[in-house]
Design a protein around this motif. Structure first.
Motif, PDB file in Angstrom:
ATOM      1  N   ARG A 192       0.834  -1.206   0.000  1.00  0.00           N
ATOM      2  CA  ARG A 192       0.000   0.000   0.000  1.00  0.00           C
ATOM      3  C   ARG A 192       0.865   1.252   0.000  1.00  0.00           C
ATOM      4  O   ARG A 192       0.618   2.198  -0.757  1.00  0.00           O
ATOM      5  CB  ARG A 192      -0.933  -0.010   1.204  1.00  0.00           C
ATOM      6  CG  ARG A 192      -1.839   1.223   1.263  1.00  0.00           C
ATOM      7  CD  ARG A 192      -2.935   1.077   2.289  1.00  0.00           C
ATOM      8  NE  ARG A 192      -2.448   1.115   3.654  1.00  0.00           N
ATOM      9  CZ  ARG A 192      -2.430   0.070   4.470  1.00  0.00           C
ATOM     10  NH1 ARG A 192      -2.840  -1.114   4.049  1.00  0.00           N
ATOM     11  NH2 ARG A 192      -1.991   0.174   5.718  1.00  0.00           N
ATOM     12  N   THR A 193       1.877   1.277   0.849  1.00  0.00           N
ATOM     13  CA  THR A 193       2.764   2.440   0.908  1.00  0.00           C
ATOM     14  C   THR A 193       3.441   2.676  -0.442  1.00  0.00           C
ATOM     15  O   THR A 193       3.544   3.819  -0.906  1.00  0.00           O
ATOM     16  CB  THR A 193       3.818   2.250   2.002  1.00  0.00           C
ATOM     17  OG1 THR A 193       3.156   2.126   3.266  1.00  0.00           O
ATOM     18  CG2 THR A 193       4.779   3.435   2.053  1.00  0.00           C
ATOM     19  N   LYS A 194       3.879   1.607  -1.070  1.00  0.00           N
ATOM     20  CA  LYS A 194       4.518   1.724  -2.387  1.00  0.00           C
ATOM     21  C   LYS A 194       3.549   2.345  -3.393  1.00  0.00           C
ATOM     22  O   LYS A 194       3.912   3.274  -4.132  1.00  0.00           O
ATOM     23  CB  LYS A 194       4.977   0.351  -2.868  1.00  0.00           C
ATOM     24  CG  LYS A 194       5.657   0.341  -4.239  1.00  0.00           C
ATOM     25  CD  LYS A 194       6.152  -1.064  -4.567  1.00  0.00           C
ATOM     26  CE  LYS A 194       6.867  -1.111  -5.931  1.00  0.00           C
ATOM     27  NZ  LYS A 194       5.904  -0.951  -7.038  1.00  0.00           N
ATOM     28  N   PHE A 195       2.304   1.855  -3.429  1.00  0.00           N
ATOM     29  CA  PHE A 195       1.323   2.387  -4.370  1.00  0.00           C
ATOM     30  C   PHE A 195       1.000   3.843  -4.056  1.00  0.00           C
ATOM     31  O   PHE A 195       0.913   4.690  -4.970  1.00  0.00           O
ATOM     32  CB  PHE A 195       0.052   1.544  -4.349  1.00  0.00           C
ATOM     33  CG  PHE A 195      -1.079   2.150  -5.131  1.00  0.00           C
ATOM     34  CD1 PHE A 195      -1.071   2.146  -6.508  1.00  0.00           C
ATOM     35  CD2 PHE A 195      -2.141   2.764  -4.473  1.00  0.00           C
ATOM     36  CE1 PHE A 195      -2.101   2.735  -7.244  1.00  0.00           C
ATOM     37  CE2 PHE A 195      -3.183   3.349  -5.189  1.00  0.00           C
ATOM     38  CZ  PHE A 195      -3.155   3.336  -6.574  1.00  0.00           C
ATOM     39  N   LEU A 196       0.793   4.165  -2.805  1.00  0.00           N
ATOM     40  CA  LEU A 196       0.443   5.536  -2.440  1.00  0.00           C
ATOM     41  C   LEU A 196       1.590   6.496  -2.745  1.00  0.00           C
ATOM     42  O   LEU A 196       1.353   7.633  -3.172  1.00  0.00           O
ATOM     43  CB  LEU A 196       0.044   5.612  -0.965  1.00  0.00           C
ATOM     44  CG  LEU A 196      -1.270   4.904  -0.595  1.00  0.00           C
ATOM     45  CD1 LEU A 196      -1.534   5.005   0.900  1.00  0.00           C
ATOM     46  CD2 LEU A 196      -2.450   5.467  -1.384  1.00  0.00           C
ATOM     47  N   LYS A 197       2.828   6.064  -2.553  1.00  0.00           N
ATOM     48  CA  LYS A 197       3.960   6.915  -2.924  1.00  0.00           C
ATOM     49  C   LYS A 197       4.020   7.111  -4.429  1.00  0.00           C
ATOM     50  O   LYS A 197       4.267   8.225  -4.913  1.00  0.00           O
ATOM     51  CB  LYS A 197       5.270   6.314  -2.411  1.00  0.00           C
ATOM     52  CG  LYS A 197       5.516   6.533  -0.931  1.00  0.00           C
ATOM     53  CD  LYS A 197       6.900   6.032  -0.516  1.00  0.00           C
ATOM     54  CE  LYS A 197       7.178   6.337   0.947  1.00  0.00           C
ATOM     55  NZ  LYS A 197       8.517   5.862   1.363  1.00  0.00           N
ATOM     56  N   GLU A 198       3.808   6.047  -5.177  1.00  0.00           N
ATOM     57  CA  GLU A 198       3.813   6.163  -6.637  1.00  0.00           C
ATOM     58  C   GLU A 198       2.734   7.130  -7.118  1.00  0.00           C
ATOM     59  O   GLU A 198       2.898   7.798  -8.135  1.00  0.00           O
ATOM     60  CB  GLU A 198       3.585   4.789  -7.273  1.00  0.00           C
ATOM     61  CG  GLU A 198       4.769   3.843  -7.150  1.00  0.00           C
ATOM     62  CD  GLU A 198       4.430   2.433  -7.619  1.00  0.00           C
ATOM     63  OE1 GLU A 198       3.233   2.162  -7.896  1.00  0.00           O
ATOM     64  OE2 GLU A 198       5.348   1.599  -7.708  1.00  0.00           O
ATOM     65  N   THR A 199       1.652   7.201  -6.368  1.00  0.00           N
ATOM     66  CA  THR A 199       0.518   8.021  -6.774  1.00  0.00           C
ATOM     67  C   THR A 199       0.637   9.462  -6.287  1.00  0.00           C
ATOM     68  O   THR A 199       0.417  10.403  -7.055  1.00  0.00           O
ATOM     69  CB  THR A 199      -0.788   7.411  -6.241  1.00  0.00           C
ATOM     70  OG1 THR A 199      -0.901   6.063  -6.713  1.00  0.00           O
ATOM     71  CG2 THR A 199      -2.004   8.200  -6.709  1.00  0.00           C
ATOM     72  N   PHE A 200       1.017   9.659  -5.019  1.00  0.00           N
ATOM     73  CA  PHE A 200       0.898  10.973  -4.400  1.00  0.00           C
ATOM     74  C   PHE A 200       2.216  11.689  -4.107  1.00  0.00           C
ATOM     75  O   PHE A 200       2.211  12.901  -3.897  1.00  0.00           O
ATOM     76  CB  PHE A 200       0.100  10.859  -3.096  1.00  0.00           C
ATOM     77  CG  PHE A 200      -1.332  10.465  -3.305  1.00  0.00           C
ATOM     78  CD1 PHE A 200      -2.256  11.392  -3.763  1.00  0.00           C
ATOM     79  CD2 PHE A 200      -1.751   9.160  -3.061  1.00  0.00           C
ATOM     80  CE1 PHE A 200      -3.575  11.035  -3.971  1.00  0.00           C
ATOM     81  CE2 PHE A 200      -3.072   8.789  -3.265  1.00  0.00           C
ATOM     82  CZ  PHE A 200      -3.994   9.728  -3.723  1.00  0.00           C
TER      83      PHE A 200
END
Length: 496
Positions: A106-114
Protein backbone atom coordinates in the motif's frame (compact mmCIF):
# COMPACT_ATOMS: atom_id res chain seq x y z
CA UNK A 1 34.35 8.07 -28.56
CA UNK A 2 33.77 11.76 -27.92
CA UNK A 3 30.24 13.19 -27.79
CA UNK A 4 30.87 15.15 -31.01
CA UNK A 5 31.50 11.85 -32.78
CA UNK A 6 28.57 10.01 -31.24
CA UNK A 7 25.95 12.69 -31.85
CA UNK A 8 25.81 12.58 -35.69
CA UNK A 9 25.65 8.79 -35.61
CA UNK A 10 22.74 8.78 -33.20
CA UNK A 11 20.88 11.47 -35.09
CA UNK A 12 21.40 9.57 -38.33
CA UNK A 13 20.10 6.39 -36.68
CA UNK A 14 16.98 8.23 -35.55
CA UNK A 15 16.30 9.52 -39.07
CA UNK A 16 16.73 6.08 -40.63
CA UNK A 17 14.54 4.41 -38.03
CA UNK A 18 11.77 6.94 -38.53
CA UNK A 19 11.96 6.72 -42.30
CA UNK A 20 11.90 2.95 -42.43
CA UNK A 21 8.79 2.66 -40.30
CA UNK A 22 9.42 -1.07 -39.80
CA UNK A 23 8.43 -1.32 -36.16
CA UNK A 24 7.42 -4.72 -34.95
CA UNK A 25 3.99 -4.57 -33.23
CA UNK A 26 5.69 -5.67 -30.01
CA UNK A 27 8.42 -3.06 -30.10
CA UNK A 28 8.28 0.40 -28.57
CA UNK A 29 7.43 3.24 -30.97
CA UNK A 30 10.38 5.13 -32.41
CA UNK A 31 11.55 7.68 -29.84
CA UNK A 32 14.50 10.03 -30.19
CA UNK A 33 17.40 8.26 -28.50
CA UNK A 34 18.66 9.85 -25.32
CA UNK A 35 21.97 11.46 -26.08
CA UNK A 36 24.35 11.76 -23.12
CA UNK A 37 24.08 15.32 -21.86
CA UNK A 38 22.55 17.58 -19.28
CA UNK A 39 19.04 16.12 -19.45
CA UNK A 40 17.56 19.61 -19.30
CA UNK A 41 14.02 18.30 -19.77
CA UNK A 42 12.21 15.60 -17.80
CA UNK A 43 9.70 13.70 -19.92
CA UNK A 44 7.04 11.06 -19.12
CA UNK A 45 5.58 8.98 -21.96
CA UNK A 46 2.64 6.57 -22.12
CA UNK A 47 1.44 4.88 -25.29
CA UNK A 48 -2.01 3.38 -25.57
CA UNK A 49 -0.41 -0.03 -26.13
CA UNK A 50 1.62 0.29 -22.87
CA UNK A 51 4.82 -0.21 -24.86
CA UNK A 52 5.83 2.90 -22.94
CA UNK A 53 4.15 2.85 -19.53
CA UNK A 54 4.69 6.23 -17.87
CA UNK A 55 8.30 5.87 -18.98
CA UNK A 56 10.66 8.54 -17.73
CA UNK A 57 12.88 10.09 -20.40
CA UNK A 58 15.09 13.16 -20.75
CA UNK A 59 16.01 15.60 -23.50
CA UNK A 60 18.60 18.33 -23.77
CA UNK A 61 18.27 21.85 -25.08
CA UNK A 62 19.34 22.42 -28.66
CA UNK A 63 22.44 24.54 -29.23
CA UNK A 64 20.85 26.49 -32.07
CA UNK A 65 17.38 27.78 -32.95
CA UNK A 66 15.29 25.12 -34.66
CA UNK A 67 13.90 25.60 -38.16
CA UNK A 68 11.43 22.71 -37.77
CA UNK A 69 7.88 23.35 -39.06
CA UNK A 70 6.50 21.68 -35.91
CA UNK A 71 7.65 24.29 -33.38
CA UNK A 72 5.32 25.16 -30.52
CA UNK A 73 6.29 28.38 -28.76
CA UNK A 74 5.23 29.12 -25.20
CA UNK A 75 3.85 32.58 -24.45
CA UNK A 76 3.89 33.30 -20.70
CA UNK A 77 2.47 36.79 -21.31
CA UNK A 78 -0.87 35.13 -22.07
CA UNK A 79 -2.09 33.91 -18.70
CA UNK A 80 -5.24 31.97 -17.93
CA UNK A 81 -6.33 30.10 -14.79
CA UNK A 82 -4.09 28.96 -11.94
CA UNK A 83 -4.23 25.23 -11.23
CA UNK A 84 -5.33 23.71 -7.92
CA UNK A 85 -4.44 20.11 -8.69
CA UNK A 86 -5.36 16.70 -10.07
CA UNK A 87 -6.47 13.44 -8.52
CA UNK A 88 -9.23 10.94 -7.83
CA UNK A 89 -11.94 10.17 -5.29
CA UNK A 90 -10.95 8.41 -2.09
CA UNK A 91 -14.24 6.62 -1.45
CA UNK A 92 -15.08 4.11 1.24
CA UNK A 93 -14.63 1.38 -1.36
CA UNK A 94 -11.21 2.71 -2.33
CA UNK A 95 -10.14 2.76 1.31
CA UNK A 96 -11.50 -0.75 1.92
CA UNK A 97 -9.41 -2.08 -0.97
CA UNK A 98 -6.30 -0.18 0.06
CA UNK A 99 -6.55 -1.52 3.60
CA UNK A 100 -6.75 -5.07 2.25
CA UNK A 101 -3.25 -4.62 0.85
CA UNK A 102 -0.12 -5.44 2.79
CA UNK A 103 1.27 -2.28 4.39
CA UNK A 104 4.43 -2.32 2.27
CA UNK A 105 2.44 -2.74 -0.96
CA UNK A 106 0.00 0.00 0.00
CA UNK A 107 2.76 2.44 0.91
CA UNK A 108 4.52 1.72 -2.39
CA UNK A 109 1.32 2.39 -4.37
CA UNK A 110 0.44 5.54 -2.44
CA UNK A 111 3.96 6.92 -2.92
CA UNK A 112 3.81 6.16 -6.64
CA UNK A 113 0.52 8.02 -6.77
CA UNK A 114 0.90 10.97 -4.40
CA UNK A 115 4.57 11.65 -3.69
CA UNK A 116 5.88 14.88 -5.18
CA UNK A 117 9.43 13.47 -5.22
CA UNK A 118 8.97 9.72 -5.72
CA UNK A 119 5.78 9.49 -7.76
CA UNK A 120 3.12 11.23 -9.84
CA UNK A 121 2.40 13.88 -7.23
CA UNK A 122 -1.38 13.66 -7.45
CA UNK A 123 -2.57 16.64 -5.48
CA UNK A 124 -6.37 16.95 -5.19
CA UNK A 125 -8.85 14.34 -3.97
CA UNK A 126 -12.58 14.15 -3.41
CA UNK A 127 -14.26 12.46 -0.46
CA UNK A 128 -17.88 11.92 0.51
CA UNK A 129 -19.57 13.71 3.40
CA UNK A 130 -21.28 10.62 4.77
CA UNK A 131 -21.87 7.75 2.36
CA UNK A 132 -21.70 7.54 -1.42
CA UNK A 133 -22.69 4.75 -3.79
CA UNK A 134 -19.15 3.43 -3.20
CA UNK A 135 -19.47 3.09 0.56
CA UNK A 136 -19.68 0.03 2.74
CA UNK A 137 -23.20 0.96 3.88
CA UNK A 138 -25.77 3.75 3.59
CA UNK A 139 -25.31 6.27 6.41
CA UNK A 140 -24.86 9.91 7.30
CA UNK A 141 -23.04 11.44 10.25
CA UNK A 142 -26.31 12.27 12.00
CA UNK A 143 -28.82 9.47 11.49
CA UNK A 144 -30.44 10.03 14.89
CA UNK A 145 -32.67 13.12 14.68
CA UNK A 146 -31.12 16.23 16.17
CA UNK A 147 -27.96 17.94 14.98
CA UNK A 148 -26.49 17.45 18.46
CA UNK A 149 -26.20 13.76 17.53
CA UNK A 150 -23.61 14.45 14.81
CA UNK A 151 -20.60 12.12 14.88
CA UNK A 152 -18.17 10.63 12.42
CA UNK A 153 -19.04 7.02 11.70
CA UNK A 154 -17.18 3.74 11.26
CA UNK A 155 -16.43 4.36 7.59
CA UNK A 156 -14.64 7.62 8.38
CA UNK A 157 -12.93 6.40 11.53
CA UNK A 158 -11.82 2.95 10.37
CA UNK A 159 -11.32 3.43 6.64
CA UNK A 160 -11.26 6.94 5.18
CA UNK A 161 -9.37 8.84 7.87
CA UNK A 162 -6.58 6.24 8.24
CA UNK A 163 -5.99 6.25 4.49
CA UNK A 164 -6.10 10.05 4.30
CA UNK A 165 -3.49 10.22 7.06
CA UNK A 166 -1.21 7.90 5.12
CA UNK A 167 -1.64 9.99 1.96
CA UNK A 168 -1.07 13.28 3.80
CA UNK A 169 2.12 11.88 5.33
CA UNK A 170 3.32 11.35 1.74
CA UNK A 171 1.95 14.62 0.31
CA UNK A 172 1.07 17.16 3.01
CA UNK A 173 0.10 19.70 0.33
CA UNK A 174 -2.87 17.60 -0.80
CA UNK A 175 -6.15 19.46 -1.35
CA UNK A 176 -9.45 17.82 -0.36
CA UNK A 177 -13.01 18.57 -1.49
CA UNK A 178 -16.03 17.02 0.23
CA UNK A 179 -19.47 16.30 -1.25
CA UNK A 180 -22.60 14.80 0.35
CA UNK A 181 -24.70 12.25 -1.51
CA UNK A 182 -27.61 12.68 0.91
CA UNK A 183 -28.48 14.62 4.06
CA UNK A 184 -29.79 12.73 7.10
CA UNK A 185 -33.14 11.21 6.19
CA UNK A 186 -34.93 13.11 8.94
CA UNK A 187 -34.13 16.29 7.03
CA UNK A 188 -35.84 15.02 3.86
CA UNK A 189 -39.36 15.62 2.54
CA UNK A 190 -41.19 14.17 -0.45
CA UNK A 191 -41.51 17.58 -2.14
CA UNK A 192 -41.57 21.25 -1.22
CA UNK A 193 -45.35 21.50 -1.48
CA UNK A 194 -46.55 18.63 0.71
CA UNK A 195 -43.47 18.65 2.99
CA UNK A 196 -44.16 15.11 4.08
CA UNK A 197 -41.36 13.12 5.77
CA UNK A 198 -39.35 11.08 3.27
CA UNK A 199 -37.48 8.29 5.02
CA UNK A 200 -35.40 7.09 2.07
CA UNK A 201 -31.73 7.22 1.12
CA UNK A 202 -32.74 7.75 -2.51
CA UNK A 203 -34.27 10.99 -3.83
CA UNK A 204 -36.38 13.37 -1.72
CA UNK A 205 -35.71 17.05 -1.10
CA UNK A 206 -34.20 19.03 1.76
CA UNK A 207 -36.83 20.42 4.13
CA UNK A 208 -36.28 24.19 4.32
CA UNK A 209 -36.90 24.14 8.06
CA UNK A 210 -33.66 22.15 8.40
CA UNK A 211 -31.47 24.44 6.31
CA UNK A 212 -29.78 25.80 9.44
CA UNK A 213 -29.22 22.35 10.91
CA UNK A 214 -27.80 21.11 7.63
CA UNK A 215 -25.45 24.10 7.43
CA UNK A 216 -24.29 23.18 10.95
CA UNK A 217 -23.84 19.58 9.74
CA UNK A 218 -21.27 20.78 7.19
CA UNK A 219 -19.47 22.86 9.82
CA UNK A 220 -19.34 19.95 12.26
CA UNK A 221 -18.02 17.62 9.56
CA UNK A 222 -15.26 20.03 8.51
CA UNK A 223 -14.30 20.57 12.15
CA UNK A 224 -14.34 16.84 12.91
CA UNK A 225 -12.03 16.15 9.98
CA UNK A 226 -9.73 18.97 11.10
CA UNK A 227 -9.61 17.45 14.60
CA UNK A 228 -8.17 14.35 12.88
CA UNK A 229 -5.50 16.42 11.12
CA UNK A 230 -7.37 16.60 7.80
CA UNK A 231 -7.99 20.05 6.33
CA UNK A 232 -10.92 20.26 3.92
CA UNK A 233 -10.25 22.89 1.27
CA UNK A 234 -13.70 22.96 -0.34
CA UNK A 235 -17.20 21.48 -0.36
CA UNK A 236 -20.08 21.19 -2.76
CA UNK A 237 -23.63 21.42 -1.32
CA UNK A 238 -24.79 18.24 -3.09
CA UNK A 239 -23.34 15.59 -5.38
CA UNK A 240 -25.36 15.38 -8.60
CA UNK A 241 -28.29 17.48 -7.35
CA UNK A 242 -30.42 16.63 -10.40
CA UNK A 243 -29.98 12.85 -10.04
CA UNK A 244 -32.82 11.34 -7.99
CA UNK A 245 -31.87 7.76 -8.75
CA UNK A 246 -28.55 7.13 -7.04
CA UNK A 247 -28.43 4.74 -4.08
CA UNK A 248 -27.87 7.77 -1.88
CA UNK A 249 -29.20 10.96 -3.42
CA UNK A 250 -31.18 14.18 -3.05
CA UNK A 251 -32.87 16.42 -5.59
CA UNK A 252 -31.76 20.02 -5.11
CA UNK A 253 -32.72 22.37 -7.93
CA UNK A 254 -30.88 25.64 -8.41
CA UNK A 255 -33.43 27.69 -6.44
CA UNK A 256 -33.07 25.37 -3.44
CA UNK A 257 -29.29 25.34 -3.63
CA UNK A 258 -29.21 29.12 -3.91
CA UNK A 259 -31.36 29.48 -0.79
CA UNK A 260 -29.38 26.88 1.17
CA UNK A 261 -26.01 28.45 0.35
CA UNK A 262 -27.22 32.03 0.86
CA UNK A 263 -29.21 31.52 4.04
CA UNK A 264 -27.42 28.66 5.80
CA UNK A 265 -24.23 27.08 4.46
CA UNK A 266 -22.37 30.28 3.58
CA UNK A 267 -23.21 32.17 6.80
CA UNK A 268 -22.52 29.10 8.95
CA UNK A 269 -19.02 28.65 7.50
CA UNK A 270 -18.27 32.33 8.02
CA UNK A 271 -19.61 32.30 11.58
CA UNK A 272 -17.41 29.30 12.39
CA UNK A 273 -14.33 31.12 11.07
CA UNK A 274 -13.87 28.59 8.26
CA UNK A 275 -12.41 29.60 4.90
CA UNK A 276 -13.70 26.44 3.19
CA UNK A 277 -14.60 27.15 -0.43
CA UNK A 278 -18.06 26.40 -1.84
CA UNK A 279 -18.44 25.09 -5.39
CA UNK A 280 -22.06 24.83 -6.53
CA UNK A 281 -23.76 22.40 -8.92
CA UNK A 282 -21.38 19.37 -9.09
CA UNK A 283 -23.23 17.67 -11.95
CA UNK A 284 -23.41 17.16 -15.71
CA UNK A 285 -22.68 19.55 -18.57
CA UNK A 286 -26.23 19.12 -19.91
CA UNK A 287 -28.08 19.70 -16.60
CA UNK A 288 -29.63 16.27 -17.10
CA UNK A 289 -31.73 17.75 -19.94
CA UNK A 290 -33.94 19.66 -17.48
CA UNK A 291 -34.77 22.91 -19.26
CA UNK A 292 -35.60 24.75 -16.04
CA UNK A 293 -32.15 23.82 -14.65
CA UNK A 294 -30.08 25.10 -17.57
CA UNK A 295 -27.32 27.47 -16.48
CA UNK A 296 -27.76 26.19 -12.92
CA UNK A 297 -24.64 27.91 -11.48
CA UNK A 298 -25.26 31.14 -13.40
CA UNK A 299 -28.75 31.41 -11.92
CA UNK A 300 -27.30 31.05 -8.43
CA UNK A 301 -24.58 33.63 -9.14
CA UNK A 302 -27.27 36.11 -10.20
CA UNK A 303 -28.24 36.38 -6.54
CA UNK A 304 -25.46 38.57 -5.15
CA UNK A 305 -26.24 37.55 -1.56
CA UNK A 306 -25.59 33.91 -2.47
CA UNK A 307 -22.74 34.57 -4.90
CA UNK A 308 -20.58 36.24 -2.27
CA UNK A 309 -20.15 32.88 -0.53
CA UNK A 310 -19.40 30.93 -3.72
CA UNK A 311 -15.97 30.30 -5.24
CA UNK A 312 -17.27 28.66 -8.41
CA UNK A 313 -18.94 25.63 -9.95
CA UNK A 314 -18.08 21.95 -10.33
CA UNK A 315 -18.96 19.73 -13.29
CA UNK A 316 -19.20 16.06 -14.30
CA UNK A 317 -19.26 14.69 -17.85
CA UNK A 318 -21.92 11.94 -17.84
CA UNK A 319 -24.07 14.06 -20.13
CA UNK A 320 -23.50 16.97 -22.50
CA UNK A 321 -20.33 18.55 -23.86
CA UNK A 322 -17.32 20.25 -22.28
CA UNK A 323 -18.15 23.36 -24.31
CA UNK A 324 -20.56 24.18 -21.48
CA UNK A 325 -17.53 25.01 -19.35
CA UNK A 326 -16.51 27.79 -21.69
CA UNK A 327 -20.08 29.08 -21.85
CA UNK A 328 -20.31 29.29 -18.05
CA UNK A 329 -16.86 30.90 -17.84
CA UNK A 330 -17.74 33.53 -20.42
CA UNK A 331 -20.90 34.44 -18.51
CA UNK A 332 -19.11 34.69 -15.15
CA UNK A 333 -15.34 34.87 -15.55
CA UNK A 334 -15.05 35.98 -11.93
CA UNK A 335 -16.09 32.51 -10.74
CA UNK A 336 -13.89 29.41 -10.87
CA UNK A 337 -14.51 26.08 -12.60
CA UNK A 338 -13.37 22.65 -11.45
CA UNK A 339 -14.05 19.17 -12.81
CA UNK A 340 -14.96 16.74 -10.04
CA UNK A 341 -16.12 13.42 -11.49
CA UNK A 342 -15.93 11.09 -14.46
CA UNK A 343 -15.80 7.32 -14.61
CA UNK A 344 -14.86 4.48 -16.84
CA UNK A 345 -16.84 1.25 -16.83
CA UNK A 346 -18.39 -1.52 -18.84
CA UNK A 347 -20.53 0.98 -20.78
CA UNK A 348 -17.60 2.85 -22.33
CA UNK A 349 -15.12 0.00 -22.85
CA UNK A 350 -13.28 1.23 -19.79
CA UNK A 351 -10.57 -1.45 -19.76
CA UNK A 352 -9.60 -0.78 -23.36
CA UNK A 353 -6.59 1.50 -22.92
CA UNK A 354 -6.14 1.66 -26.69
CA UNK A 355 -9.31 3.73 -26.90
CA UNK A 356 -9.74 5.21 -23.47
CA UNK A 357 -6.29 6.77 -23.03
CA UNK A 358 -6.80 8.84 -26.16
CA UNK A 359 -10.43 9.83 -25.53
CA UNK A 360 -10.04 10.54 -21.82
CA UNK A 361 -6.89 12.61 -22.26
CA UNK A 362 -8.58 14.72 -24.92
CA UNK A 363 -12.01 15.11 -23.33
CA UNK A 364 -11.36 14.95 -19.59
CA UNK A 365 -7.80 16.05 -18.91
CA UNK A 366 -6.80 18.58 -21.56
CA UNK A 367 -10.38 19.29 -22.61
CA UNK A 368 -11.47 20.60 -19.23
CA UNK A 369 -8.25 22.51 -18.58
CA UNK A 370 -8.39 24.21 -21.96
CA UNK A 371 -11.90 25.30 -21.00
CA UNK A 372 -10.78 27.00 -17.77
CA UNK A 373 -11.01 24.23 -15.15
CA UNK A 374 -8.57 24.66 -12.26
CA UNK A 375 -8.73 21.03 -11.12
CA UNK A 376 -9.42 17.62 -12.64
CA UNK A 377 -10.64 14.83 -10.35
CA UNK A 378 -11.76 11.41 -11.55
CA UNK A 379 -13.97 8.92 -9.69
CA UNK A 380 -12.75 5.99 -7.52
CA UNK A 381 -8.99 5.77 -7.21
CA UNK A 382 -9.17 2.00 -6.63
CA UNK A 383 -11.86 -0.63 -7.11
CA UNK A 384 -11.42 -4.38 -7.00
CA UNK A 385 -11.54 -6.80 -9.91
CA UNK A 386 -15.28 -7.27 -9.34
CA UNK A 387 -15.92 -3.49 -9.58
CA UNK A 388 -16.50 -3.10 -5.89
CA UNK A 389 -17.32 -2.92 -3.14
CA UNK A 390 -20.42 -1.08 -4.36
CA UNK A 391 -23.99 -0.42 -3.29
CA UNK A 392 -27.28 -1.68 -4.72
CA UNK A 393 -28.78 1.13 -6.77
CA UNK A 394 -25.38 2.74 -7.33
CA UNK A 395 -22.87 2.14 -10.08
CA UNK A 396 -22.14 -1.57 -10.30
CA UNK A 397 -20.48 -1.27 -13.71
CA UNK A 398 -17.70 1.21 -12.83
CA UNK A 399 -13.98 0.56 -12.96
CA UNK A 400 -11.46 2.40 -10.81
CA UNK A 401 -8.61 4.57 -11.97
CA UNK A 402 -6.79 1.41 -10.97
CA UNK A 403 -8.22 -2.06 -10.30
CA UNK A 404 -6.79 -4.42 -7.70
CA UNK A 405 -7.13 -8.18 -8.04
CA UNK A 406 -9.47 -9.39 -5.33
CA UNK A 407 -7.76 -12.76 -5.25
CA UNK A 408 -4.54 -11.32 -3.82
CA UNK A 409 -5.07 -7.58 -3.12
CA UNK A 410 -1.64 -7.05 -4.64
CA UNK A 411 -1.87 -7.15 -8.44
CA UNK A 412 -2.83 -3.70 -9.76
CA UNK A 413 -4.01 -2.78 -13.26
CA UNK A 414 -3.62 0.89 -14.11
CA UNK A 415 -6.44 2.23 -16.26
CA UNK A 416 -6.75 5.35 -18.40
CA UNK A 417 -7.86 7.63 -15.58
CA UNK A 418 -4.75 6.88 -13.57
CA UNK A 419 -2.55 7.84 -16.50
CA UNK A 420 -4.38 11.02 -17.51
CA UNK A 421 -4.27 12.38 -13.97
CA UNK A 422 -0.64 11.31 -13.54
CA UNK A 423 0.46 12.95 -16.76
CA UNK A 424 -0.90 16.24 -15.44
CA UNK A 425 0.15 16.00 -11.79
CA UNK A 426 3.70 14.85 -12.56
CA UNK A 427 4.67 18.12 -14.22
CA UNK A 428 1.90 20.65 -13.46
CA UNK A 429 2.10 21.65 -9.80
CA UNK A 430 -0.51 23.37 -7.63
CA UNK A 431 -0.34 27.09 -8.24
CA UNK A 432 0.83 26.69 -11.85
CA UNK A 433 -0.65 29.10 -14.38
CA UNK A 434 -1.89 27.94 -17.76
CA UNK A 435 -0.16 30.03 -20.40
CA UNK A 436 -0.49 30.70 -24.09
CA UNK A 437 1.13 28.96 -27.03
CA UNK A 438 1.57 29.61 -30.73
CA UNK A 439 2.83 27.69 -33.70
CA UNK A 440 2.30 24.10 -34.74
CA UNK A 441 -1.20 22.64 -34.68
CA UNK A 442 -2.56 19.55 -36.37
CA UNK A 443 -5.56 17.27 -36.28
CA UNK A 444 -5.14 14.74 -33.48
CA UNK A 445 -2.64 16.89 -31.58
CA UNK A 446 -3.93 18.45 -28.35
CA UNK A 447 -1.80 20.23 -25.77
CA UNK A 448 -1.54 22.89 -23.13
CA UNK A 449 1.32 24.75 -21.43
CA UNK A 450 1.92 25.95 -17.88
CA UNK A 451 4.32 28.03 -15.82
CA UNK A 452 4.96 26.52 -12.38
CA UNK A 453 5.70 28.64 -9.32
CA UNK A 454 9.13 26.99 -8.89
CA UNK A 455 10.57 28.51 -12.06
CA UNK A 456 9.78 25.63 -14.39
CA UNK A 457 7.61 25.25 -17.44
CA UNK A 458 5.31 22.27 -17.98
CA UNK A 459 3.75 21.02 -21.19
CA UNK A 460 1.33 18.13 -21.72
CA UNK A 461 0.62 16.81 -25.22
CA UNK A 462 -1.60 14.14 -26.74
CA UNK A 463 -0.66 12.59 -30.08
CA UNK A 464 -3.85 10.85 -31.19
CA UNK A 465 -2.54 10.02 -34.65
CA UNK A 466 -1.06 6.90 -36.20
CA UNK A 467 2.42 8.33 -36.69
CA UNK A 468 5.14 9.75 -34.49
CA UNK A 469 5.48 13.54 -34.44
CA UNK A 470 8.80 15.39 -34.18
CA UNK A 471 7.68 18.19 -31.89
CA UNK A 472 9.93 21.11 -31.01
CA UNK A 473 9.15 23.20 -27.92
CA UNK A 474 10.49 26.74 -27.60
CA UNK A 475 10.15 28.86 -24.44
CA UNK A 476 11.70 31.96 -25.98
CA UNK A 477 15.13 31.21 -24.52
CA UNK A 478 15.62 27.49 -25.03
CA UNK A 479 14.27 24.95 -27.46
CA UNK A 480 14.38 21.17 -27.60
CA UNK A 481 12.96 18.40 -29.74
CA UNK A 482 11.37 15.07 -28.98
CA UNK A 483 9.74 12.51 -31.25
CA UNK A 484 6.33 11.87 -29.73
CA UNK A 485 5.23 8.30 -30.44
CA UNK A 486 1.95 7.58 -32.20
CA UNK A 487 -1.06 7.25 -29.90
CA UNK A 488 0.79 8.63 -26.91
CA UNK A 489 0.59 11.12 -24.07
CA UNK A 490 3.77 13.03 -23.22
CA UNK A 491 4.43 15.34 -20.26
CA UNK A 492 7.43 17.68 -20.12
CA UNK A 493 8.97 19.83 -17.40
CA UNK A 494 12.07 22.04 -17.58
CA UNK A 495 13.63 25.04 -15.87
CA UNK A 496 13.30 28.40 -17.52
Amino acid sequence: MKLKTILPILLCWACVATACGKESPTEAPVVTPEVPGKGDVTIYVTTNSRSLDFAKKTASFNNKPSMSPSIITLDPTKRYQTMDGFGAAITGSTCFNLLKMAQADRTKFLKETFSETEGMGQSYIRIAIGCSDFSLSEYTCCDTKGIENFALQNEENEYVIPILKEILAINPNLKIIGSPWTPPRWMKVNNLTDLQPYNSWTSGQLNPKYYQDYGTYFVKWIQAMAANGINVDAVTPQNEPLNRGNSASLFMGWEEQKAFVRDALGPKLVAAGLDTKIYVFDHNYNYDNMADQNDYPIKIYDDAAAAKFITGAAFHNYGGDKAELLDVYNKRPDKELIFTETSIGTWNDGHNLTKRLMDDMEEVALGTINNWCKAVIVWNLMLDSERGPNRDGGCQTCYGAVDIDRSDYKTITRNSHYYIVGHLSSVVKPGATRIGTSGFTASGITYTAFENTDGTYAFVLLNNTNESKAIVLNDGTNNFSYDVPAKAVVSYQWKK
